[in-house]
Design a protein around this motif. Structure first.
Motif, mmCIF file in Angstrom:
data_model
loop_
_atom_site.group_PDB
_atom_site.id
_atom_site.type_symbol
_atom_site.label_atom_id
_atom_site.label_comp_id
_atom_site.label_asym_id
_atom_site.label_seq_id
_atom_site.Cartn_x
_atom_site.Cartn_y
_atom_site.Cartn_z
ATOM 1 N N SER A 41 9.835 6.498 -21.258
ATOM 2 C CA SER A 41 11.144 6.206 -22.191
ATOM 3 C C SER A 41 11.963 7.210 -21.971
ATOM 4 C CB SER A 41 11.099 6.145 -23.509
ATOM 5 O OG SER A 41 10.319 4.759 -23.802
ATOM 6 N N GLU A 166 12.143 -3.933 -19.221
ATOM 7 C CA GLU A 166 11.099 -3.984 -20.288
ATOM 8 C C GLU A 166 10.552 -5.426 -20.598
ATOM 9 O OE1 GLU A 166 9.331 -1.524 -20.398
ATOM 10 O OE2 GLU A 166 10.658 0.374 -20.348
ATOM 11 N N HIS A 199 8.009 1.010 -18.448
ATOM 12 C CA HIS A 199 7.059 1.946 -18.410
ATOM 13 C C HIS A 199 5.630 1.160 -18.664
ATOM 14 C CE1 HIS A 199 7.433 0.706 -22.706
ATOM 15 N NE2 HIS A 199 6.256 1.140 -22.863
#
Length: 225
Positions: A41, A166, A199
Motif C-alpha cells: 500500500s 485490488e 498487494h
C-alpha cells in the motif's frame, strides 16, 4: 503470429508535492496478455492505474495505449477515449444505488455518448451468472454479485485494456481464484489486455504466465518479470 503491444510505458514519473511517488523506467504489455502490478500500500499502484486510464496526466515520460499517446489528449478527448477503450474495475465498486443492475452496466454507454445496447448488457450479465438480476437493485445483491456487476460494466464497451484495482482484497483463497478467473475470461473473450493492481501475492499463482511489474518502497527502482 507477431504480437503487438497494447501498452508501452517509458521513463514514467509522477510526483506529489515535489516527492516522486511513482517511477517506471519501462514496461510493455502485448494485446490479449495479462499483467500484475504488485506492491505494498502507498507504492503508487492506484496512481499508475489513474495514469493508464487518462484520469491523471503523466508529469514526465510517456504512456502509449494502442498507439495513442495519453499526454496528447485534451481533457474532454481523454474522457471520451477512456469511455471507449479502457475498462476500470475500482476497488470501491461505485455502483449507483438508485439504478438497477442493467442500467449500472449501461453506464459506460451513457458516459461515452453511445447508444445503449441492452442485449450486450444482458449477455454480459448472463455470462457472469446474473441473468436473473438485471432488474435487481445493488442493495439486493451479495458482495460477490455486486463485483460481477462491476466487471460487466467494465467490459461493456469491449475495452482494449481492463484495469482492476485490488479485486481480491479481503477474499478467501477460493473467492480470489474465482474473481481472477472471471477477469481473465472476460478479457480473453474481448481480446483485451488485463492489468491487475494488488498487494496480494496469491495472484502470481492465480494468473500464471502474467507479466509482473513490482512497485517497491519509494526510492527504489521497480522491476518487471
Amino acid at each position: 503470429m507477431i504480437e503487438t503491444n497494447v501498452l508501452t510505458i517509458t521513463q514514467l514519473e509522477h510526483r506529489y508535492g515535489g516527492v516522486t511517488v511513482l517511477a517506471v523506467p519501462f514496461f510493455e504489455l502485448a494485446r490479449g496478455r495479462h499483467a500484475l502490478l504488485l506492491g505494498p500500500s502507498g507504492c503508487g499502484k492506484s496512481t499508475l492505474l489513474h495514469l493508464l486510464g487518462a484520469i491523471l496526466t503523466a508529469q514526465a515520460g510517456r504512456i502509449e495505449i494502442d498507439g495513442v499517446d495519453l499526454a496528447a489528449l485534451a481533457p474532454r478527448a481523454a474522457d471520451d477515449w477512456r469511455g471507449r477503450h479502457v475498462g476500470l474495475l475500482p476497488q470501491q465498486l461505485a455502483l449507483v444505488s438508485s439504478l438497477c443492475v442493467r442500467d449500472n452496466v449501461l453506464l459506460p454507454a451513457y458516459a461515452a455518448g453511445l447508444p445503449a445496447d441492452e442485449q450486450r448488457a444482458q449477455a454480459l450479465l448472463a455470462g457472469l451468472g446474473l441473468a436473473d438480476k438485471a432488474h435487481a437493485m445493488p442493495h439486493q445483491l451479495s458482495g460477490g454479485q455486486r463485483q460481477r456487476v462491476a466487471i460487466a460494466r467494465a467490459m461493456y464497451t469491449q475495452p482494449r485494456l481492463l484495469l482492476a484495482d485490488e479485486p481480491t482484497a479481503n477474499l478467501d483463497d477460493r473467492a480470489c481464484a474465482t474473481v481472477v478467473a472471471l477477469l481473465a475470461r472476460q478479457a480473453r473473450d474481448a481480446n483485451a489486455s488485463l492489468l491487475i493492481a494488488s498487494h496480494d501475492a496469491r495472484l502470481v499463482a492465480a494468473l500464471p504466465g502474467a507479466a509482473v511489474l513490482r512497485l517497491p518502497a519509494r526510492g527504489e527502482l521497480p522491476c518487471a518479470a
